[in-house]
Design an enzyme around this catalytic site. Structure first.
Site, PDB file in Angstrom:
ATOM      1  N   ILE A 132      40.503  18.968  93.837  1.00  0.00           N
ATOM      2  CA  ILE A 132      42.092  18.502  93.457  1.00  0.00           C
ATOM      3  C   ILE A 132      42.632  19.453  93.096  1.00  0.00           C
ATOM      4  O   ILE A 132      44.212  19.293  92.825  1.00  0.00           O
ATOM      5  CB  ILE A 132      41.669  17.493  91.960  1.00  0.00           C
ATOM      6  CG1 ILE A 132      41.115  18.277  90.854  1.00  0.00           C
ATOM      7  CG2 ILE A 132      40.868  16.223  92.326  1.00  0.00           C
ATOM      8  CD1 ILE A 132      41.399  17.512  89.588  1.00  0.00           C
ATOM      9  N   ASP A 133      42.163  20.670  92.867  1.00  0.00           N
ATOM     10  CA  ASP A 133      43.253  22.036  92.298  1.00  0.00           C
ATOM     11  C   ASP A 133      43.965  22.332  93.513  1.00  0.00           C
ATOM     12  O   ASP A 133      44.915  23.084  92.826  1.00  0.00           O
ATOM     13  CB  ASP A 133      42.180  23.061  91.700  1.00  0.00           C
ATOM     14  CG  ASP A 133      41.382  22.623  90.629  1.00  0.00           C
ATOM     15  OD1 ASP A 133      41.611  21.526  90.033  1.00  0.00           O
ATOM     16  OD2 ASP A 133      40.699  23.501  90.273  1.00  0.00           O
ATOM     17  N   ARG A 166      58.011  14.275  68.249  1.00  0.00           N
ATOM     18  CA  ARG A 166      56.604  15.311  68.223  1.00  0.00           C
ATOM     19  C   ARG A 166      57.045  16.166  69.421  1.00  0.00           C
ATOM     20  O   ARG A 166      57.734  15.625  70.591  1.00  0.00           O
ATOM     21  CB  ARG A 166      55.732  14.652  68.221  1.00  0.00           C
ATOM     22  CG  ARG A 166      55.087  14.260  66.890  1.00  0.00           C
ATOM     23  CD  ARG A 166      53.718  13.417  67.169  1.00  0.00           C
ATOM     24  NE  ARG A 166      53.223  13.029  65.815  1.00  0.00           N
ATOM     25  CZ  ARG A 166      52.553  12.110  65.561  1.00  0.00           C
ATOM     26  NH1 ARG A 166      51.848  11.264  66.462  1.00  0.00           N
ATOM     27  NH2 ARG A 166      52.063  11.861  64.389  1.00  0.00           N
ATOM     28  N   GLY A 172      32.428  27.389  97.871  1.00  0.00           N
ATOM     29  CA  GLY A 172      30.897  27.537  97.557  1.00  0.00           C
ATOM     30  C   GLY A 172      29.970  26.893  98.445  1.00  0.00           C
ATOM     31  O   GLY A 172      28.858  27.283  98.804  1.00  0.00           O
ATOM     32  N   ARG A 183      42.106  25.669  87.098  1.00  0.00           N
ATOM     33  CA  ARG A 183      41.465  26.792  86.479  1.00  0.00           C
ATOM     34  C   ARG A 183      42.269  28.228  86.913  1.00  0.00           C
ATOM     35  O   ARG A 183      42.464  29.066  86.124  1.00  0.00           O
ATOM     36  CB  ARG A 183      39.933  27.019  86.715  1.00  0.00           C
ATOM     37  CG  ARG A 183      39.510  26.497  88.063  1.00  0.00           C
ATOM     38  CD  ARG A 183      37.800  26.628  87.979  1.00  0.00           C
ATOM     39  NE  ARG A 183      37.384  27.770  87.537  1.00  0.00           N
ATOM     40  CZ  ARG A 183      36.513  27.690  86.353  1.00  0.00           C
ATOM     41  NH1 ARG A 183      36.160  26.676  85.847  1.00  0.00           N
ATOM     42  NH2 ARG A 183      36.036  28.926  86.141  1.00  0.00           N
ATOM     43  N   ARG A 186      40.050  13.364  88.117  1.00  0.00           N
ATOM     44  CA  ARG A 186      39.203  13.329  89.405  1.00  0.00           C
ATOM     45  C   ARG A 186      38.491  11.896  89.460  1.00  0.00           C
ATOM     46  O   ARG A 186      37.990  11.637  90.760  1.00  0.00           O
ATOM     47  CB  ARG A 186      37.813  14.366  89.044  1.00  0.00           C
ATOM     48  CG  ARG A 186      38.280  15.858  88.985  1.00  0.00           C
ATOM     49  CD  ARG A 186      37.353  16.554  89.686  1.00  0.00           C
ATOM     50  NE  ARG A 186      35.854  16.380  89.032  1.00  0.00           N
ATOM     51  CZ  ARG A 186      35.075  17.342  88.794  1.00  0.00           C
ATOM     52  NH1 ARG A 186      35.668  18.578  88.529  1.00  0.00           N
ATOM     53  NH2 ARG A 186      33.840  17.076  88.387  1.00  0.00           N
TER      54      ARG A 186
HETATM   55  O1  F6P Z   1      37.684  22.715  90.546  1.00  0.00           O
HETATM   56  C1  F6P Z   1      37.878  21.339  90.325  1.00  0.00           C
HETATM   57  C2  F6P Z   1      37.605  21.449  88.685  1.00  0.00           C
HETATM   58  O2  F6P Z   1      38.347  20.200  88.605  1.00  0.00           O
HETATM   59  C3  F6P Z   1      38.595  22.364  87.862  1.00  0.00           C
HETATM   60  O3  F6P Z   1      39.835  22.241  87.881  1.00  0.00           O
HETATM   61  C4  F6P Z   1      37.697  22.176  86.427  1.00  0.00           C
HETATM   62  O4  F6P Z   1      38.021  23.424  85.668  1.00  0.00           O
HETATM   63  C5  F6P Z   1      36.380  22.082  87.101  1.00  0.00           C
HETATM   64  O5  F6P Z   1      36.267  21.418  88.300  1.00  0.00           O
HETATM   65  C6  F6P Z   1      35.732  21.184  86.013  1.00  0.00           C
HETATM   66  O6  F6P Z   1      34.481  21.012  86.631  1.00  0.00           O
HETATM   67  P1  F6P Z   1      33.143  20.249  85.885  1.00  0.00           P
HETATM   68  O7  F6P Z   1      32.944  19.108  86.823  1.00  0.00           O
HETATM   69  O8  F6P Z   1      31.896  20.989  86.035  1.00  0.00           O
HETATM   70  O9  F6P Z   1      33.273  19.717  84.525  1.00  0.00           O
END
Ligand code: F6P
Length: 343
Positions: free
Chosen positions: A127-128, A163, A106, A172, A272
């Site tokens: 991080i993904d 459990r 982006g 995502r 994060r």
């Molecule tokens: O793209 C990185 C990410 O950490 C995704 O894994 C997650 O879905 C998204 O950002 C969450 O973003 P936000 O900071 O808007 O909650």
């Protein structure tokens, strides 16, 4: 004697934060300051350009920040370059020789749309770990460490109560965090977006292999019966959906199917905001240093990438393709299978 025009380089962090962003800032700033270049930190991603929110980056300001998560410059994954003319006007006021931007597709796409104006060096970040141009992004190792540690610790509570514990990791589109953490913690099962998951089959596996204390690592983007779990919708974001909740669904369904009590934990933004691991600190510092070195050589309009163990310059367009997902034949999938982890 004619004096060379002094360089003035901006640094910007865009998109969701990732552990290591501050180390990129520190690495790049140190190299640029040493070369007598003025360094300007742009606050809150593109918003800092529109709103003229900038700070000078000095040795004092960046000292020691490489150990901290987040970004001292702030970031946003909401504001893009919507108003090109205003952006142009505001950017020109900053009088920059060029911009080092740590971000994802982006951020790079936004800046490339003003390529004639902005001289850019892109530093890939998420991080993904799913950006197409690079084999690795900083922050990923830190996120994996958080998830693996949670899985290891939650195994104790799962054992104590006999459990099933389902831990939800970020990711995502791609399941790199869940896969790498699941392997590192030897989770009993790993559920990733790339592999269709049948909870009936998983329940059958659990019943066929009775064990006290089961931990399962699921990526937030995992699809159960072809369905994604959307937590909220954010209208002004390039990615409108925020995912979340798959772990709760999996836990409830497995409880029904197996008769074993189940709980879920969503790790969310802890992944994060954990301090960068030593590996991520070193990787991010190197990304910052290499970005500054390209800027000093005038090699603008490139991005950096980690390939075959080295950080190298590449085309910004390399980041515009589809996310880098895990193929069914990936060695890490085979490793999980060899370890008898259900995937
Ligand atoms: O793209 C990185 C990410 O950490 C995704 O894994 C997650 O879905 C998204 O950002 C969450 O973003 P936000 O900071 O808007 O909650």
């Amino acid at each position: 004697m004619k004096r060379e025009k002094l360089m003035r380089v901006g640094i910007l962090t865009g998109g969701g934060d990732a552990p290591g962003l501050n180390a990129v800032i520190a690495g790049a700033t140190s190299v640029l300051l040493k070369a007598k270049v003025e360094v300007i930190g742009i606050l809150d991603g593109f918003a800092g350009i529109y709103d003229e929110q900038v700070i000078p980056l000095t040795y004092e300001r960046v000292q020691g920040i490489h150990t901290r998560s987040g970004t001292i410059l702030g970031s946003t994954n909401k504001r893009g370059i919507e108003d090109l003319e205003l952006f142009r006007k505001q950017y020109q006021r900053l009088n920059l020789s060029g911009l080092i931007a740590a971000g994802g597709d982006g951020t790079f796409k936004g800046l490339s749309s003003v390529k004639d104006l902005v001289k850019l060096i892109g530093v890939p970040k998420t991080i993904d770990n799913d950006l197409p141009g690079t084999e690795l992004t900083f922050g990923h190792d830190s996120a994996v460490s958080v998830v693996a540690q949670a899985l290891i610790e939650l195994k104790e509570s799962a054992y104590a109560h006999n459990r099933i514990m389902v831990v939800e990791a970020m990711g995502r589109t791609a399941g790199w965090i869940a896969l790498n953490a699941g392997i590192a913690a030897m989770a009993d099962a790993i559920i990733i977006p790339e592999k269709e998951c049948s909870l009936e089959k998983l329940a059958g596996h659990i019943k066929a292999n009775p064990k006290r204390g089961i931990v399962i690592c699921a990526a937030e983007g995992a699809k159960i019966d072809g369905q994604n779990f959307i937590q909220k919708t954010i209208a002004n974001s390039p990615e409108t959906h925020r995912l979340g909740g798959v772990s709760e669904y999996i836990a409830n369904r497995l409880e029904e199917l197996t008769g074993i009590e189940a709980r879920h934990v969503i790790l969310g933004h802890l992944q994060r905001s954990h301090a960068p691991t030593a590996f991520d600190r070193s990787l991010s510092l190197e990304f910052g240093v290499k970005a500054a070195q390209l800027a000093l050589k005038g090699n603008w309009n490139q991005a950096l990438a980690y390939r075959a163990g080295a950080i190298i310059p590449t085309q910004i367009e390399d980041y515009f393709g589809s996310p880098r997902v895990i193929s069914g034949q990936h060695p890490k999938i085979q490793l999980a299978q060899s370890l008898n982890l259900w995937i």
